[in-house]
Design an enzyme around this catalytic site. Structure first.
Site, PDB file in Angstrom:
ATOM      1  N   CYS A  58      34.671  35.209  24.620  1.00  5.75           N
ATOM      2  CA  CYS A  58      35.593  35.891  24.388  1.00  5.75           C
ATOM      3  C   CYS A  58      35.612  36.870  25.717  1.00  5.75           C
ATOM      4  O   CYS A  58      34.664  37.458  26.104  1.00  5.75           O
ATOM      5  CB  CYS A  58      35.627  36.934  23.207  1.00  5.75           C
ATOM      6  SG  CYS A  58      36.469  38.319  23.294  1.00  5.75           S
ATOM      7  N   LYS A  62       1.790  31.545  -3.227  1.00  7.95           N
ATOM      8  CA  LYS A  62       2.159  32.553  -2.659  1.00  7.95           C
ATOM      9  C   LYS A  62       3.439  33.163  -3.073  1.00  7.95           C
ATOM     10  O   LYS A  62       4.275  32.151  -3.188  1.00  7.95           O
ATOM     11  CB  LYS A  62       2.438  32.196  -1.261  1.00  7.95           C
ATOM     12  CG  LYS A  62       2.532  33.224  -0.163  1.00  7.95           C
ATOM     13  CD  LYS A  62       2.704  32.858   1.207  1.00  7.95           C
ATOM     14  CE  LYS A  62       2.833  34.113   2.019  1.00  7.95           C
ATOM     15  NZ  LYS A  62       4.446  34.441   1.937  1.00  7.95           N
ATOM     16  N   CYS A  91      39.763  34.728  20.496  1.00  7.64           N
ATOM     17  CA  CYS A  91      38.895  35.276  19.739  1.00  7.64           C
ATOM     18  C   CYS A  91      39.274  35.634  18.414  1.00  7.64           C
ATOM     19  O   CYS A  91      40.303  36.395  17.931  1.00  7.64           O
ATOM     20  CB  CYS A  91      38.415  36.762  20.337  1.00  7.64           C
ATOM     21  SG  CYS A  91      37.144  37.677  19.657  1.00  7.64           S
ATOM     22  N   CYS A 143      36.290  44.027  23.260  1.00  9.37           N
ATOM     23  CA  CYS A 143      35.983  43.324  21.928  1.00  9.37           C
ATOM     24  C   CYS A 143      35.117  44.078  20.805  1.00  9.37           C
ATOM     25  O   CYS A 143      34.067  44.252  21.311  1.00  9.37           O
ATOM     26  CB  CYS A 143      35.516  42.016  22.044  1.00  9.37           C
ATOM     27  SG  CYS A 143      35.517  41.060  20.421  1.00  9.37           S
ATOM     28  N   TYR A 197      -2.979  40.687  -6.067  1.00  9.93           N
ATOM     29  CA  TYR A 197      -3.695  39.857  -5.358  1.00  9.93           C
ATOM     30  C   TYR A 197      -4.776  40.243  -4.412  1.00  9.93           C
ATOM     31  O   TYR A 197      -5.291  39.519  -3.465  1.00  9.93           O
ATOM     32  CB  TYR A 197      -2.705  38.828  -4.580  1.00  9.93           C
ATOM     33  CG  TYR A 197      -1.788  39.470  -3.650  1.00  9.93           C
ATOM     34  CD1 TYR A 197      -2.342  40.445  -2.623  1.00  9.93           C
ATOM     35  CD2 TYR A 197      -0.391  39.771  -3.902  1.00  9.93           C
ATOM     36  CE1 TYR A 197      -1.472  41.008  -1.546  1.00  9.93           C
ATOM     37  CE2 TYR A 197       0.480  40.351  -2.912  1.00  9.93           C
ATOM     38  CZ  TYR A 197      -0.058  40.932  -1.897  1.00  9.93           C
ATOM     39  OH  TYR A 197       0.449  41.691  -0.947  1.00  9.93           O
ATOM     40  N   ASP A 227       6.774  34.601  -4.007  1.00  9.18           N
ATOM     41  CA  ASP A 227       7.883  34.974  -3.203  1.00  9.18           C
ATOM     42  C   ASP A 227       8.789  36.313  -3.639  1.00  9.18           C
ATOM     43  O   ASP A 227       9.714  36.174  -4.328  1.00  9.18           O
ATOM     44  CB  ASP A 227       8.920  33.766  -3.301  1.00  9.18           C
ATOM     45  CG  ASP A 227       9.790  33.895  -2.007  1.00  9.18           C
ATOM     46  OD1 ASP A 227       9.949  34.830  -1.032  1.00  9.18           O
ATOM     47  OD2 ASP A 227      11.012  33.260  -2.116  1.00  9.18           O
ATOM     48  N   CYS A 235      39.175  39.724  18.128  1.00 17.30           N
ATOM     49  CA  CYS A 235      40.041  40.736  18.750  1.00 17.30           C
ATOM     50  C   CYS A 235      41.520  40.113  19.523  1.00 17.30           C
ATOM     51  O   CYS A 235      42.230  40.769  19.770  1.00 17.30           O
ATOM     52  CB  CYS A 235      39.145  41.252  19.956  1.00 17.30           C
ATOM     53  SG  CYS A 235      38.919  40.312  21.285  1.00 17.30           S
ATOM     54  N   LYS A 268       2.239  27.025   4.046  1.00 18.11           N
ATOM     55  CA  LYS A 268       3.829  27.277   3.775  1.00 18.11           C
ATOM     56  C   LYS A 268       4.381  25.834   3.364  1.00 18.11           C
ATOM     57  O   LYS A 268       3.834  24.840   3.825  1.00 18.11           O
ATOM     58  CB  LYS A 268       4.636  27.688   5.046  1.00 18.11           C
ATOM     59  CG  LYS A 268       4.456  29.255   5.239  1.00 18.11           C
ATOM     60  CD  LYS A 268       4.656  30.174   3.988  1.00 18.11           C
ATOM     61  CE  LYS A 268       5.627  31.036   4.459  1.00 18.11           C
ATOM     62  NZ  LYS A 268       6.447  31.822   5.224  1.00 18.11           N
ATOM     63  N   GLU A 301      -4.423  30.552  -4.277  1.00 18.78           N
ATOM     64  CA  GLU A 301      -3.466  31.475  -5.165  1.00 18.78           C
ATOM     65  C   GLU A 301      -2.101  31.049  -4.800  1.00 18.78           C
ATOM     66  O   GLU A 301      -1.665  31.145  -3.531  1.00 18.78           O
ATOM     67  CB  GLU A 301      -3.502  32.978  -5.000  1.00 18.78           C
ATOM     68  CG  GLU A 301      -4.949  33.477  -5.394  1.00 18.78           C
ATOM     69  CD  GLU A 301      -4.902  34.952  -4.791  1.00 18.78           C
ATOM     70  OE1 GLU A 301      -4.027  35.532  -4.016  1.00 18.78           O
ATOM     71  OE2 GLU A 301      -6.206  35.604  -5.130  1.00 18.78           O
TER      72      GLU A 301
HETATM   73  S1  IVH Z   1      -2.749  38.218   0.469  1.00 15.60           S
HETATM   74  C1  IVH Z   1      -4.577  40.133   3.664  1.00 15.60           C
HETATM   75  N1  IVH Z   1      -2.091  36.891  -1.661  1.00 15.60           N
HETATM   76  O1  IVH Z   1       2.471  37.083   1.200  1.00 15.60           O
HETATM   77  C2  IVH Z   1      -3.904  39.419   2.755  1.00 15.60           C
HETATM   78  N2  IVH Z   1      -0.334  37.711  -0.251  1.00 15.60           N
HETATM   79  O2  IVH Z   1       2.819  36.607   4.141  1.00 15.60           O
HETATM   80  C3  IVH Z   1      -2.576  39.863   2.363  1.00 15.60           C
HETATM   81  N3  IVH Z   1       2.031  37.585  -0.981  1.00 15.60           N
HETATM   82  O3  IVH Z   1       2.608  40.461   2.431  1.00 15.60           O
HETATM   83  C4  IVH Z   1      -1.809  39.197   1.743  1.00 15.60           C
HETATM   84  N4  IVH Z   1       1.610  36.077  -2.910  1.00 15.60           N
HETATM   85  O4  IVH Z   1       3.439  40.161   0.103  1.00 15.60           O
HETATM   86  C5  IVH Z   1      -1.574  37.570  -0.522  1.00 15.60           C
HETATM   87  N5  IVH Z   1      -1.430  35.608  -3.514  1.00 15.60           N
HETATM   88  C6  IVH Z   1      -1.134  36.419  -2.516  1.00 15.60           C
HETATM   89  C7  IVH Z   1       0.368  36.350  -2.291  1.00 15.60           C
HETATM   90  C8  IVH Z   1       0.718  37.370  -1.088  1.00 15.60           C
HETATM   91  C9  IVH Z   1       2.422  36.634  -1.893  1.00 15.60           C
HETATM   92  C10 IVH Z   1       2.816  38.126   0.377  1.00 15.60           C
HETATM   93  C11 IVH Z   1       2.281  39.375   0.565  1.00 15.60           C
HETATM   94  C12 IVH Z   1       2.251  39.302   1.873  1.00 15.60           C
HETATM   95  C13 IVH Z   1       2.823  38.179   2.307  1.00 15.60           C
HETATM   96  C14 IVH Z   1       2.107  37.653   3.728  1.00 15.60           C
END
Ligand code: IVH
Length: 702
Positions: free
Chosen positions: A445, A129, A427, A450, A241, A131, A430, A330, A127
């Site tokens: 400093c 991830k 500084c 300070c 999720y 943000d 200060c 990541k 899935e």
């Molecule tokens: S699963 C045990 N699925 O990423 C599994 N997390 O770094 C728990 N997040 O705290 C997370 N998209 O806030 C999962 N498709 C996704 C996600 C996801 C974003 C975030 C979530 C989690 C963080 C972990």
């Protein structure tokens, strides 16, 4: 004797019944269209038609107030603003994820899992991830009853009223309550779309207000509004999720089945989710995303890979706060070019001056960046970074943005205007004299009073790894260092020990803007309990140069009490394992300095504990210096280090001849090689466990 009710009453009742039937019909229609529009993005009717339905419902509810129910679509924004959020204990911890950055690391993760549960034919769900921010939703009898933030994973905040305003969260699930578990939890990520972020910032630009940094922080801020009307005006979105806890039997036996089930109930699941049977296909899928991420309507910072089967998930379990059955791939850091306006200088708690970059704001890695680290003076000089240069800025996830290099070709014609950077001689905070110690790269400093140093020092004193005073962050530290008391020329905090004098000034403190009674009393309770922190924590807290967590632990273990440490001669300090001459001298000098001595005396008077728990002494690892390298299956790095310390051992960061043995997990290349070269004993995880057990360590399930 009962008599027939009068005709008007009967007519009224009929009208009410008819209205009730219409209201229910309208709500069902609106829910259906909300789902089509907000969750599936496939509307079946236009805005005008929708508005007509909505208006009719609102009018009927106004005429028959008895028919209003909290789960009516008209009641999404309801209730007054609250004063603060109440805490919510999560029934099951909300976990985080381990990261991998490439196919090799992903395969290693997979290999560990396979080895552990001895199963080959695993299926993976991938899935995006998102943000955003993790949240938890609780449904009871098919109705949304509670929503909470993740918080620290164990406790979050109750933000039900705010989450109700998200149109993609169904207030009533799309199934008869009798067909559902009585209660269950769903987890997901709330986010702000790029378009909504742009819309909000557009409005702010016009209003001359400061722009928001990035969609994630804006979403977070929007969810933590005390007034749900504000949250409602921000148009947040959600993807679920994970199926969390379920009362009674789980209705499904895999993650993918759970997602289909939740989607069927009307909850928003991500349509870009894909399932794979082999890890190589997973890696290809992840690599493919790097290019496509920008095309999405929302920010993603990676791909989450989950082992589908719940039985496999259960067998794999959790280590620390991270499940072994899931991992985050990541994305690499993103780069952008922008103008370096100015090289500014900040002052740290030890007085060290650190240059940083003030940039022309640029959108990179999902955020507007206007400040970035330049690391240190050497970095600036080696790369010849100058104010006025166009520079490459890099940002990945939560990491602080950094200036990678100047674009020298863009200097042409302006060379004369761009002067090399030099540290200031006074500084910037200060005005105190700045000096460079011999043999050291850093500039300091020299003014011990300070305010920048002090407020950073206070913040550090109260931080997690030190005295752990929750509620005492950067803002509070700065405010108390900066604010004068009403009846004197003194500030609330002029030295670290003043923290312990704060509870006596309760009434005065309540007059400071933005300091509320509840917050303050909670803070006082935390200040009080911090007095029980062991010596090792205190040694971290008081900021001695070159003394970090490990050194503090070594000192506390060796000397046991502050008195012994204060009396230690330089040779005594040098004799402590893992402590070199520079550190020994720094500690020795610190203890002989009259101001520091007075500080410690005042902390003693305040009732701060001055010794270390010595129960660990005599443990099975007593006297041993142990290095851990690579990743272990059973413990997180922090856990294994704490275990070793608890059993009397010392954790060391580097392999030397003094090292008793190295615990080597998966990976961990250079330390393993060093141990082999020096002939230091290497134990793999199983051998280390065996050794602990042979020593009588009682195993507790990880
Ligand atoms: S699963 C045990 N699925 O990423 C599994 N997390 O770094 C728990 N997040 O705290 C997370 N998209 O806030 C999962 N498709 C996704 C996600 C996801 C974003 C975030 C979530 C989690 C963080 C972990």
């Amino acid at each position: 004797m009962t008599s027939e009710p009068p005709a008007e009453v009967i007519a009224e009742q009929r009208e009410l019944e008819a209205a009730r039937a219409r209201v229910e019909d309208l709500r069902a229609q609106i829910r259906h269209h909300d789902h089509r529009y907000y969750t599936l993005s496939q509307p079946e009717i236009g805005d005008t038609q929708y508005d007509l339905l909505f208006r009719e419902l609102r009018d009927l509810e106004a005429r028959f107030p008895d028919l209003v129910t909290p789960d009516s679509p008209t009641q999404r924004v309801s209730g007054e603003a609250t004063v603060e959020f109440t805490g919510v204990q999560h029934r099951e911890p909300m976990l985080s994820l381990n990261n991998v950055f490439n196919a090799e690391e992903l395969t290693a993760w997979y290999a560990r899992a396979v080895r552990r549960i001895e199963r080959e034919n695993l299926r993976f769900v991938c899935e995006p991830k998102i943000d955003g921010l993790a949240i938890s939703l609780v449904y009871e009898n098919g109705r949304f009853v509670q929503g909470a933030t993740r918080g620290d994973g164990l406790r979050g905040e109750d933000i039900t009223a705010n989450l109700r305003t998200l149109r993609s969260i169904p207030l009533v699930l799309n199934a008869p309550p009798a067909s559902l578990p009585r209660a269950f939890e769903v987890r997901g990520e709330v986010y702000m779309s790029k378009a909504e972020f742009a819309r909000l910032n557009g409005e702010r630009r016009i209003a001359g207000e400061q722009l928001y940094m990035n969609p994630r922080n804006t979403a977070a801020g929007s969810l933590r509004q005390l007034d749900p009307k504000i949250t409602a005006s921000r148009r947040l979105d959600l993807f679920v999720y994970q199926l969390g806890w379920v009362e009674g039997d789980r209705p499904v036996d895999s993650h993918s089945a759970a997602m289909s089930w939740l989607g069927g109930l009307g909850l928003p699941t991500n349509p870009l989710t894909q399932t794979f049977a082999g890890i190589d296909a997973v890696a290809r899928f992840c690599e493919g995303w790097v290019e496509q991420r920008d095309a999405l309507e929302y920010g993603i910072d990676g791909v989450v890979i989950k082992i589908d089967d719940y039985n496999a998930q259960r067998e794999l379990g959790v280590v620390g706060r991270e499940p072994r059955w899931a991992v985050a791939w990541k994305f690499p850091a993103e780069q952008a070019v922008t103008r370096l306006r100015q090289i500014e200088v900040s002052v740290g708690r030890t007085g060290v001056l650190t240059p940083f970059a003030a940039l022309e704001p640029v959108f990179v890695g999902g955020a507007n960046v206007s400040m970035a680290t330049l690391h240190n003076l050497d970095h600036i000089h080696e790369l010849d970074i100058r104010a006025g240069d166009d520079v490459i800025v890099q940002r990945a996830g939560d990491v602080i943005p950094q200036v990678v290099a100047p674009v020298l070709s863009r200097r042409e014609g302006r060379e004369a205007d761009l002067v090399p950077f030099a540290m200031p001689s006074t500084c910037p905070v200060c005005g105190g004299e700045v000096r460079r110690n011999e043999n050291e790269a850093a500039y300091y400093c020299t003014n011990r009073r300070c305010p920048a140093q002090l407020s950073r020092g206070v913040e550090h004193f109260a931080s997690r790894g030190a005295m752990d005073i929750e509620g005492f962050g950067e803002k509070m530290a700065f405010q108390l260092v900066d604010t004068l008391r009403p009846d004197s020329t003194h500030h609330y905090i002029e030295t670290l020990s003043d923290i312990y004098a704060l509870p006596a000034l309760r009434d005065e403190l309540l007059t400071i803007p933005r300091i509320g009674e509840k917050k303050l009393d909670a803070l006082f309770a935390n200040i009080e309990s911090s007095k029980q922190q062991p010596l090792s924590r205190l040694l971290v807290a008081i900021t001695m140069r070159h003394v970090g967590t490990e050194t503090a632990r070594a000192l506390a273990r060796h000397f046991g009490t502050m008195t012994a440490l204060r009396e230690a001669a330089l040779e005594d300090l040098q004799a402590v394992n893992d402590i070199g001459p520079i550190v020994a001298e720094s500690v020795y000098d610190f203890m002989r300095d009259p101001e520091n001595a007075a500080l410690i005396d005042r902390l003693v008077i305040a009732g701060v504990r001055m010794d270390e728990d010595t129960t660990a002494l005599g443990g099975p690892l007593e006297g041993l210096s142990i290095v851990v390298t690579g990743s272990l299956d059973r413990w997180s790095r922090n856990e294994v280090e704490e275990l070793i310390t608890r059993l009397g051992g010392k954790v060391s960061g580097a392999v030397s001849k003094k090292t008793s043995f190295v615990v080597a997990g998966e990976g961990g290349g250079s330390k393993r090689e060093k141990a082999e070269t020096l002939g230091v004993v290497l134990l793999d995880e199983a051998a280390f466990l065996e050794r602990l057990r042979a020593d009588g360590w009682a195993d507790t399930p990880a």
